[in-house]
Motif scaffolding. Sequence first.
Motif, short mmCIF file in Angstrom:
data_model
loop_
_atom_site.label_atom_id
_atom_site.label_comp_id
_atom_site.label_asym_id
_atom_site.label_seq_id
_atom_site.Cartn_x
_atom_site.Cartn_y
_atom_site.Cartn_z
N PHE A 105 0.96 -1.53 -0.11
CA PHE A 105 0.02 -0.28 -0.20
C PHE A 105 0.89 1.36 -0.18
N ARG A 106 0.85 2.50 -0.58
CA ARG A 106 0.93 3.76 -1.04
C ARG A 106 0.22 4.72 -0.76
N LEU A 107 0.51 5.42 0.27
CA LEU A 107 -0.34 6.69 -0.11
C LEU A 107 -0.70 7.98 -0.87
N LEU A 108 -1.83 7.89 -0.89
CA LEU A 108 -2.46 8.54 -2.40
C LEU A 108 -2.80 10.21 -2.25
N HIS A 109 -3.41 10.46 -0.66
CA HIS A 109 -4.06 11.80 -0.31
C HIS A 109 -3.81 11.45 0.95
N SER A 110 -3.67 12.40 1.61
CA SER A 110 -4.18 12.92 2.77
C SER A 110 -4.79 14.49 3.04
N ALA A 111 -5.65 13.86 3.78
CA ALA A 111 -6.50 15.30 4.66
C ALA A 111 -6.80 15.62 5.62
N GLU A 112 -6.27 16.67 6.29
CA GLU A 112 -6.44 17.22 7.50
C GLU A 112 -8.57 17.23 7.94
N GLY A 113 -8.67 16.30 9.61
CA GLY A 113 -9.82 17.00 10.12
C GLY A 113 -9.31 17.82 11.57
N VAL A 114 -11.15 17.22 11.89
CA VAL A 114 -11.03 18.17 12.89
C VAL A 114 -10.36 18.25 14.29
N GLY A 115 -9.90 18.76 15.50
CA GLY A 115 -8.90 18.81 16.15
C GLY A 115 -7.70 18.87 15.75
N GLN A 116 -7.18 19.72 17.45
CA GLN A 116 -5.72 20.20 17.16
C GLN A 116 -4.61 19.30 17.95
N THR A 117 -4.93 18.20 18.16
CA THR A 117 -4.39 17.80 20.22
C THR A 117 -3.83 15.98 18.99
N ILE A 118 -2.79 15.07 19.35
CA ILE A 118 -2.57 14.11 19.56
C ILE A 118 -2.26 13.25 20.76
N LEU A 119 -2.91 12.97 21.51
CA LEU A 119 -3.08 12.15 22.64
C LEU A 119 -2.87 13.48 23.40
N GLN A 120 -4.07 13.85 23.29
CA GLN A 120 -3.98 15.15 24.59
C GLN A 120 -2.81 16.10 24.02
N HIS A 121 -2.21 16.15 23.64
CA HIS A 121 -0.96 17.15 23.62
C HIS A 121 -0.97 18.14 22.30
N SER A 122 -1.01 19.03 22.57
CA SER A 122 -0.99 20.35 21.09
C SER A 122 0.51 20.45 20.52
N LEU A 123 0.57 19.68 19.34
CA LEU A 123 1.65 19.94 18.23
C LEU A 123 1.64 21.36 17.39
N PRO A 124 2.75 21.19 17.14
CA PRO A 124 2.72 22.51 15.73
C PRO A 124 2.41 21.60 14.79
N ASN A 125 1.48 22.43 13.64
CA ASN A 125 0.82 21.68 12.74
C ASN A 125 0.53 19.96 12.79
N THR A 126 -0.49 20.26 13.81
CA THR A 126 -0.71 18.50 14.14
C THR A 126 -2.33 18.44 13.92
N HIS A 127 -3.01 17.75 14.17
CA HIS A 127 -4.39 17.70 13.92
C HIS A 127 -5.00 16.26 14.38
N SER A 128 -6.41 16.07 15.33
CA SER A 128 -6.82 15.19 15.84
C SER A 128 -7.64 14.24 14.79
N THR A 129 -7.28 14.22 13.40
CA THR A 129 -7.78 13.31 12.61
C THR A 129 -7.73 13.42 11.48
N TYR A 130 -7.22 12.44 10.35
CA TYR A 130 -6.53 12.42 9.39
C TYR A 130 -7.24 11.54 8.54
N THR A 131 -7.92 11.72 7.01
CA THR A 131 -8.54 10.55 6.50
C THR A 131 -7.70 10.81 5.78
N LEU A 132 -6.99 9.02 5.11
CA LEU A 132 -6.01 8.87 4.15
C LEU A 132 -6.69 8.17 2.73
N SER A 133 -6.05 8.04 1.93
CA SER A 133 -6.62 7.40 0.83
C SER A 133 -4.94 6.71 0.50
#
Length: 357
Positions: A321-349
């Motif tokens: 499998f190879r990543l064709l497309h990535s789209a950012e979703g809602v939220g801006q934390t990862i494991l309850q930590h705020s990081l620059p340019n990071t979102h809580s959800t991503y939709t990966l194709s």
Amino acid sequence: MRVGSCSGLRRFLPRVCLLVFPLLLVLQLLVGLRVPGARQAGPFEDEFGFTIINIASGRGAIATDKSGRVWASELWAEEAGSYTVSSLTGFEDENEMTTQRAHIGRQVELQPWAAGQPSFTAEAERFISYITTPQVHCLQLLVPGDTQDEKASEGLWALCVEGWTLPVTKLQSCVSYSFSMGQKDEAFVKKMLWAGCEVHQFDPGRKQLSGQGPVHRHHTWLDWRSPRAGQKSGLEDATPQKLNAIMDTLGHTEVHFINADLESAEWRVLESWVKDGTLGRIQQLVLTVHLQWAGFEVGGNNAEVIRFWYSVIQELYMAGFRLLHSAEGVGQTILQHSLPNTHSTYTLSWINTRRRY
């Protein structure tokens, strides 16, 4: 032979010593000579020996091995970071299919630490960079909306339909599954209907079932665990089922397009697909990942959790499998930590480059 021994031989064979030294010199020269163009045998000499037979617009090389099997070289991809789907598809034979099936029972192998030791920041940066960097280029995309567009930068997901004739004809097969609660997959289902696919929609909370049009609707939800004794196997109730069991029940050896928003169950579901070999039965996968918490049955500290996520994603890569497309979703934390340019959800194709199209 020692030089001193020649004195005894001269009494009986005076010409022997005159011939020995020239012969030894000739033998030494013969042993040291190499046939022009010959290669020294390496540790993989008997297994590999590729001959380049085609270069597809500088995007990748197609090669054959000694047995005549066709291989798609990823040398260009490793150097430049992406390649075209057209240079990889259509070259799979039955031997490679058998090799894929042999991976049934494979366990997810944890990848080395990003920084050589546990580090939340290093693991997060490596993981986010990986899931936001497309690895493959497709010349013809299917995206949400009423029109077909070659650009997917603003779309939530993208499917590669290079080589497809859409809507599909009766001579073609197109099967799609969509797993999503709350009818958040309506755009995907609509597009699959337009493409002429056999569409199956799975939502345990949906009240209306099949019989409401061309969409086959089921209450079944995805599970990563084997069925318990006495568990129902039907698709019209809310009993969770593994994907391979659902496919077998519906009579599908493969699914061309899968959309899955599993509400944080995706990590264990993906792991189960690695273990039971289901990945090899999927052509393209649109997956929404949720990063605000570890996910169902995923344990460990923050660094260990992200390392596990990354290891699961790497198993997709190893399966083709190879990543064709990535789209950012809602939220801006990862494991309850705020990081620059990071979102809580991503939709990966993702696109399986080992499958025929």
